[in-house]
Design an enzyme around this catalytic site. Structure first.
Site, PDB file in Angstrom:
ATOM      1  N   GLU A 215      56.187   0.059  54.642  1.00 43.20           N
ATOM      2  CA  GLU A 215      56.916   0.163  53.349  1.00 43.20           C
ATOM      3  C   GLU A 215      58.328   0.891  53.593  1.00 43.20           C
ATOM      4  O   GLU A 215      58.047   2.096  54.271  1.00 43.20           O
ATOM      5  CB  GLU A 215      55.937   0.788  52.260  1.00 43.20           C
ATOM      6  N   ARG A 221      57.452  11.937  49.408  1.00 46.19           N
ATOM      7  CA  ARG A 221      55.894  11.711  49.212  1.00 46.19           C
ATOM      8  C   ARG A 221      55.391  10.489  50.232  1.00 46.19           C
ATOM      9  O   ARG A 221      54.001  10.362  49.767  1.00 46.19           O
ATOM     10  CB  ARG A 221      55.234  11.953  47.933  1.00 46.19           C
TER      11      ARG A 221
END
Length: 432
Positions: A215, A221
């Site tokens: 991704e 994060r």
């Protein structure tokens, strides 16, 4: 051979001979008095050499040592109220084990800041800094606490393949690799394999594992290689038994981090251990967000902004930083998630300080229903035959979760995720 770490050099050892080894953190030459600060994983110890009393070879070794050189010092402990820790070592012999080149790629004394890319490019040296070393000492103890909790609750640790033939969760964000004459992928999670173990008689399993997800995130994060604790347990009544195991696991991990008093002191951090994890339904979460100006359409995932806002609301209005969001819409959950109506699923997320750290559910254990759910999500059951076979010959009710170690560390210490991973992998970084 080293007999003591720096943290063990205390005034009570006055007069005792010790051997310490580590890196040259600092050198000060005051003419007739030379100070060398040695650093190891436990901290610092001062080596004090006087020209009138020390052997010439000792003084020569100090003069020839450069900062960050690796040395071994044999000497006697001496009380000194003016020295760090009220103790020092008077050297009888100093051996230079490895001479560091100059200039150094970065400063480890914290006098000169370095940007995150410089630090990660020289991670071997970055971890020499006490504050960075403290992070990974805490991390080690947190993972140890997780294993200890699961072991003591009857779980067996397993290891599953990281090279797979098809997607674990039906997604497309996979890293393809060449596997001889076939295409294969890096595993998204051990999901299918740990479920298969529920049909094996090993009815409580866990794995400290890696997720690989292609991704193209670029946030504080997200990473593309992630570490997690993955858990599955059988003979459950519903997802509440899974929630109970996850809650106990997370609280033990937070307690382990909170007990690292020395390391938290170095980091200037405090960790509060929650009493328990509160529970919200998905619908309640959407209502709370709407009441605070954030509207999310029913059936959509709660986005990052919504998670953060909900974390603030839960802290301010319910005095908690740890809470579940339960009963997600079935359509946003993976094919193996157990439905409990046409609209809802027996699934949950665990949120900690406004960030999702775990996701899980009761799973489907009926072969026919599992195939129907695959088809509903336009997945070909033929691609999952190795997995589906386990459901044909006796599969008990079961459920589980994946808990992100990196995210837990990030939230406990309130640091970006790249700070709590030794060698992070993201869309920009493949080395070191």
């Amino acid at each position: 051979m080293r007999t003591h770490y720096s943290g063990e050099i205390k005034p009570e050892l006055d007069g005792k001979e010790v051997t310490v080894a580590g890196w040259v953190h600092e050198i000060r030459d005051l003419g007739k008095l030379k100070f060398l600060v040695l650093r190891d994983r436990e901290g610092f110890v001062q080596i004090t050499a006087k020209k009138d009393t020390c052997d010439a070879t000792v003084l020569k070794a100090i003069d020839s040592a450069s900062r960050e050189s690796v040395i071994e010092v044999r000497g006697r402990v001496q009380k000194n109220s003016r020295a760090p820790g009220s103790v020092e070592v008077i050297p009888e012999n100093i051996s230079i084990l490895s001479l560091a080149q100059s200039p150094l790629p970065m400063d480890v004394t914290l006098k000169v800041d370095a940007d995150i890319d410089t630090r990660l490019n020289n991670r071997f040296m970055d971890v020499r800094k006490p504050d960075v070393s403290a992070i990974f000492t805490i991390r080690s103890k947190v993972v140890r606490a997780a294993r200890s909790y699961l072991d003591s609750n009857g779980f067996i640790e397993i290891h599953t393949p990281k090279i797979i033939a098809s997607a674990s969760e039906g997604g497309t964000n996979l890293f393809p690799i060449s596997y001889f004459d076939k295409e294969a992928f890096l595993a998204q999670s051990p999901q299918l394999y740990k479920q298969m173990m529920m049909a094996s008689g090993l009815d409580r399993v866990y794995e400290t594992t890696f997720y690989f997800r292609a991704e193209e995130h670029d946030t504080r994060r997200h990473l593309n290689e992630v570490t997690a604790v993955d858990v599955e347990l059988a003979f459950i009544k519903d997802e509440e038994e899974v929630l109970s195991v996850l809650e106990g696991l997370v609280l033990e991990m937070i307690k382990a981090a909170a007990a690292c008093v020395k390391e938290l002191g170095i980091l200037k951090k405090e960790i509060t251990v929650p009493e328990k994890a509160e529970r919200l339904t998905y619908d309640e979460a959407l209502e709370m967000l709407a009441a605070h100006g954030k509207k999310i359409a029913w059936g959509e995932d709660i986005d990052t902004e919504g998670e953060k806002l909900l974390g603030e609301v839960m802290k301010n209005e319910r005095s908690t930083e740890l809470y579940y969001i339960k009963d997600y819409p079935l359509k946003v959950r993976p094919f193996y998630t157990m439905p409990f109506s046409e609209k809802y699923s027996r699934s949950f997320d665990l949120e900690y300080k406004g960030v999702e750290v775990s996701s899980g559910a009761q799973r489907i254990n009926d072969y026919g229903l599992l195939v129907d759910r695959m088809k509903a999500l336009k997945l070909d059951p033929g691609n999952f035959s190795f997995y589906l076979d386990a459901f044909k010959y006796g599969m008990p009710p079961h459920g589980g979760f994946g808990l992100g170690i990196d995210r837990m560390m990030m939230q406990m210490l309130e640091l970006p995720i790249r700070e709590v991973v030794l060698f992070p992998r993201d869309r920009h970084r493949l080395t070191p």
